[in-house]
Design a protein around this motif. Structure first.
Motif, PDB file in Angstrom:
ATOM      1  N   GLY A 134       0.830  -1.201   0.000  1.00  0.00           N
ATOM      2  CA  GLY A 134       0.000   0.000   0.000  1.00  0.00           C
ATOM      3  C   GLY A 134       0.867   1.254   0.000  1.00  0.00           C
ATOM      4  N   LEU A 135       1.871   1.223   0.853  1.00  0.00           N
ATOM      5  CA  LEU A 135       2.811   2.337   0.975  1.00  0.00           C
ATOM      6  C   LEU A 135       3.514   2.621  -0.353  1.00  0.00           C
ATOM      7  N   TRP A 136       3.935   1.538  -1.016  1.00  0.00           N
ATOM      8  CA  TRP A 136       4.694   1.643  -2.271  1.00  0.00           C
ATOM      9  C   TRP A 136       3.901   2.303  -3.388  1.00  0.00           C
ATOM     10  N   LEU A 137       2.629   1.886  -3.496  1.00  0.00           N
ATOM     11  CA  LEU A 137       1.856   2.224  -4.685  1.00  0.00           C
ATOM     12  C   LEU A 137       1.443   3.686  -4.790  1.00  0.00           C
ATOM     13  N   GLY A 138       1.389   4.356  -3.637  1.00  0.00           N
ATOM     14  CA  GLY A 138       0.816   5.689  -3.642  1.00  0.00           C
ATOM     15  C   GLY A 138       1.539   6.714  -4.492  1.00  0.00           C
ATOM     16  N   GLU A 139       2.856   6.799  -4.345  1.00  0.00           N
ATOM     17  CA  GLU A 139       3.611   7.936  -4.874  1.00  0.00           C
ATOM     18  C   GLU A 139       3.628   8.062  -6.393  1.00  0.00           C
ATOM     19  N   LEU A 140       3.187   6.997  -7.089  1.00  0.00           N
ATOM     20  CA  LEU A 140       3.261   7.044  -8.553  1.00  0.00           C
ATOM     21  C   LEU A 140       2.235   7.998  -9.159  1.00  0.00           C
ATOM     22  N   ASP A 141       1.322   8.482  -8.325  1.00  0.00           N
ATOM     23  CA  ASP A 141       0.230   9.321  -8.825  1.00  0.00           C
ATOM     24  C   ASP A 141       0.701  10.538  -9.612  1.00  0.00           C
ATOM     25  N   ARG A 142       1.885  11.043  -9.237  1.00  0.00           N
ATOM     26  CA  ARG A 142       2.323  12.293  -9.872  1.00  0.00           C
ATOM     27  C   ARG A 142       2.829  12.072 -11.300  1.00  0.00           C
ATOM     28  N   ILE A 143       3.006  10.804 -11.681  1.00  0.00           N
ATOM     29  CA  ILE A 143       3.453  10.527 -13.053  1.00  0.00           C
ATOM     30  C   ILE A 143       2.215  10.461 -13.947  1.00  0.00           C
ATOM     31  N   VAL A 144       1.729  11.610 -14.369  1.00  0.00           N
ATOM     32  CA  VAL A 144       0.572  11.665 -15.261  1.00  0.00           C
ATOM     33  C   VAL A 144       0.899  12.588 -16.436  1.00  0.00           C
ATOM     34  N   GLU A 145       0.168  12.369 -17.533  1.00  0.00           N
ATOM     35  CA  GLU A 145       0.512  13.026 -18.788  1.00  0.00           C
ATOM     36  C   GLU A 145       0.522  14.548 -18.675  1.00  0.00           C
ATOM     37  N   THR A 146      -0.350  15.081 -17.820  1.00  0.00           N
ATOM     38  CA  THR A 146      -0.455  16.539 -17.727  1.00  0.00           C
ATOM     39  C   THR A 146       0.674  17.179 -16.930  1.00  0.00           C
ATOM     40  N   SER A 147       1.437  16.360 -16.220  1.00  0.00           N
ATOM     41  CA  SER A 147       2.541  16.931 -15.441  1.00  0.00           C
ATOM     42  C   SER A 147       3.722  17.270 -16.349  1.00  0.00           C
ATOM     43  N   ASP A 148       4.580  18.111 -15.811  1.00  0.00           N
ATOM     44  CA  ASP A 148       5.858  18.351 -16.478  1.00  0.00           C
ATOM     45  C   ASP A 148       6.783  17.172 -16.149  1.00  0.00           C
ATOM     46  N   PRO A 149       7.390  16.553 -17.162  1.00  0.00           N
ATOM     47  CA  PRO A 149       8.208  15.353 -16.931  1.00  0.00           C
ATOM     48  C   PRO A 149       9.284  15.553 -15.861  1.00  0.00           C
ATOM     49  N   ALA A 150      10.058  16.611 -15.987  1.00  0.00           N
ATOM     50  CA  ALA A 150      11.154  16.810 -15.039  1.00  0.00           C
ATOM     51  C   ALA A 150      10.622  16.973 -13.612  1.00  0.00           C
ATOM     52  N   THR A 151       9.572  17.761 -13.469  1.00  0.00           N
ATOM     53  CA  THR A 151       8.993  17.976 -12.140  1.00  0.00           C
ATOM     54  C   THR A 151       8.436  16.681 -11.564  1.00  0.00           C
ATOM     55  N   ALA A 152       7.715  15.933 -12.382  1.00  0.00           N
ATOM     56  CA  ALA A 152       7.083  14.712 -11.911  1.00  0.00           C
ATOM     57  C   ALA A 152       8.128  13.664 -11.517  1.00  0.00           C
ATOM     58  N   LEU A 153       9.110  13.452 -12.374  1.00  0.00           N
ATOM     59  CA  LEU A 153      10.122  12.439 -12.081  1.00  0.00           C
ATOM     60  C   LEU A 153      10.960  12.827 -10.865  1.00  0.00           C
ATOM     61  N   ALA A 154      11.368  14.091 -10.814  1.00  0.00           N
ATOM     62  CA  ALA A 154      12.164  14.537  -9.670  1.00  0.00           C
ATOM     63  C   ALA A 154      11.370  14.409  -8.376  1.00  0.00           C
ATOM     64  N   GLY A 155      10.104  14.787  -8.438  1.00  0.00           N
ATOM     65  CA  GLY A 155       9.266  14.671  -7.247  1.00  0.00           C
ATOM     66  C   GLY A 155       9.108  13.233  -6.798  1.00  0.00           C
ATOM     67  N   TYR A 156       8.933  12.354  -7.767  1.00  0.00           N
ATOM     68  CA  TYR A 156       8.767  10.936  -7.433  1.00  0.00           C
ATOM     69  C   TYR A 156      10.038  10.379  -6.783  1.00  0.00           C
ATOM     70  N   ILE A 157      11.179  10.704  -7.365  1.00  0.00           N
ATOM     71  CA  ILE A 157      12.447  10.202  -6.827  1.00  0.00           C
ATOM     72  C   ILE A 157      12.667  10.735  -5.410  1.00  0.00           C
ATOM     73  N   ARG A 158      12.420  12.025  -5.222  1.00  0.00           N
ATOM     74  CA  ARG A 158      12.622  12.590  -3.875  1.00  0.00           C
ATOM     75  C   ARG A 158      11.667  11.953  -2.865  1.00  0.00           C
ATOM     76  N   ALA A 159      10.445  11.691  -3.289  1.00  0.00           N
ATOM     77  CA  ALA A 159       9.483  11.050  -2.384  1.00  0.00           C
ATOM     78  C   ALA A 159       9.927   9.632  -2.038  1.00  0.00           C
ATOM     79  N   LYS A 160      10.467   8.939  -3.022  1.00  0.00           N
ATOM     80  CA  LYS A 160      10.920   7.556  -2.784  1.00  0.00           C
ATOM     81  C   LYS A 160      12.127   7.539  -1.838  1.00  0.00           C
ATOM     82  N   VAL A 161      13.036   8.478  -2.002  1.00  0.00           N
ATOM     83  CA  VAL A 161      14.180   8.547  -1.090  1.00  0.00           C
ATOM     84  C   VAL A 161      13.690   8.878   0.320  1.00  0.00           C
TER      85      VAL A 161
END
Lengths: 226, 226
Positions: free
Chosen positions: B85-112
DNA sequence: ATTAAATTTGACCAATTGGTCAGGTTTTGA
DNA sequence: TCAAAACCTGACCAATTGGTCAAATTTAAT
């Protein structure tokens, strides 16, 4: 009997005297046990591995395992020893006289290759780290740390010469190790995502190229995506 | 008593009626046991974890653990369930309407960040993968695979729109997961290389920045190294 | 050929482990 | 207030585990 087979049999050239050299039993049995132990430790964890399972896999009675290694803990230490030797070799190509892109790419590809060829070794090591490196602390704090310090100097020299951008060496190596060993430790996850039961040679190659691409570009080096 | 302490005590606002709501014992004890189990499974592995150790850490008698979860295996499954459950949540920000750099960086920082906040969860999951994902195969082959397929479409769309270069999504996510979770699973190794007993907030930040830098540049996105 | 050293192994043991259960106490709802 | 449900837990058990050992067999070296 087919030609090929007959030829094959005749060709087993050296015709060694059936058995040979004193101590050969020791060498052979220790190797059998170490190989079996690596597999059992990798798939069952330290505590989950039983000396009985290791003995069975090695084709020897359990008492024989204890004859050669004494305790389960000593056997585990011996397995780790083997693995650390395997790990340390490939860093040789990271030297000041090498071209950064060539050296880093070569190292990454070699590491991915090791993940494919010796996934069990990687798993034993990962297990050891996860459990707090009880048997490897000294190695980490001395040998490995010094090795990384040495390689850090190489990276600094490359950066100073304008051959690459400066990068934190510990984090760079951490990412390289994490990414490459992932294909051994999390093999089953990657396989599931790719829809395969087992990873193919192509998968490892593509993994290596992806990692090389991220690392080289991350270091300000050229990488042409084909 | 210091001001700060007094203030802290007085502030425990809700002042709930000592105990409450039916089933609250069940909820409380299951949580106690799950937390204890996560720690013991993480540090000892599945087989190395004993129900007695889990019970002791939870402050309950062993029979109580079996009262709530039946078997050790069921308890392990419950722990894994929580983690997924914990793992699956953070992927939400990877959506087509996001800016790629912002979304990927945000996801990586959240995972760390997760690696820092919940290292034990990461370790339990790593252990599960290493041992062949016996309890998680179905999840990997269905839920996780579909999720990655979905995110793959987002990456493709970004690439088609010229917002980034095309990248193999499975390998990209594998590298991101490997690199970020490494700071939980191999915490002791990274700590040794950095010469620290424990990683500091700064170390996690630098790790995140290094990973973001490699990933963004690897995807043909801009990242300014400060 | 002889003997010392190395190797082999079935039988055994004490400790640990996951799990059970009966009989008790506490909580809940009417 | 009271009975049913939920909860608690000490005592127990069969199975497994790492490790031992003494007696037998094989190998090595003279």
């Amino acid at each position: 009997m087919s030609d090929a087979l007959a030829k094959g049999s005749e060709l087993k050239a050296p015709e060694v005297k059936e058995e040979a050299s004193p101590g050969h039993i020791r060498v052979r049995n220790r190797a059998l046990i170490l190989t079996a132990a690596e597999e059992v430790f990798a798939t069952q964890g330290y505590r989950g591995a039983t000396t009985a399972a290791i003995a069975k896999k090695a084709g020897l009675p359990k008492a024989n395992v204890h004859y050669y290694f004494g305790t389960k803990e000593a056997l585990y230490a011996a397995v780790l020893e083997d693995i650390l030797g395997l790990w340390l070799g490939e860093l040789d190509r990271i030297v000041e006289t090498s071209d950064p892109a060539t050296a880093l790419a070569g190292y990454i590809r070699a590491k991915v290759h090791l993940s494919r060829e010796r996934p069990l070794a990687s798993k034993v090591y990962a297990n050891e780290m996860i459990r707090g490196a009880r048997h490897t602390r000294d190695f980490l704090k001395t040998e490995l740390r010094n090795l990384v310090k040495e390689k850090a100097k190489v990276l600094e020299a490359w950066a100073a010469a304008g051959k690459m951008e400066p990068v934190d060496p510990v984090h760079l190596f951490s990412v390289i190790w994490a990414a490459t060993q992932h294909y051994a430790d999390f093999e089953v996850q990657v396989g599931s995502l790719l829809g395969r039961r087992q990873l193919a040679a192509k998968d490892y190659d593509e993994a290596a190229e992806t990692i090389v691409r991220l690392v080289l570009r991350g270091c300000g080096l050229k990488y042409d995506s084909r």
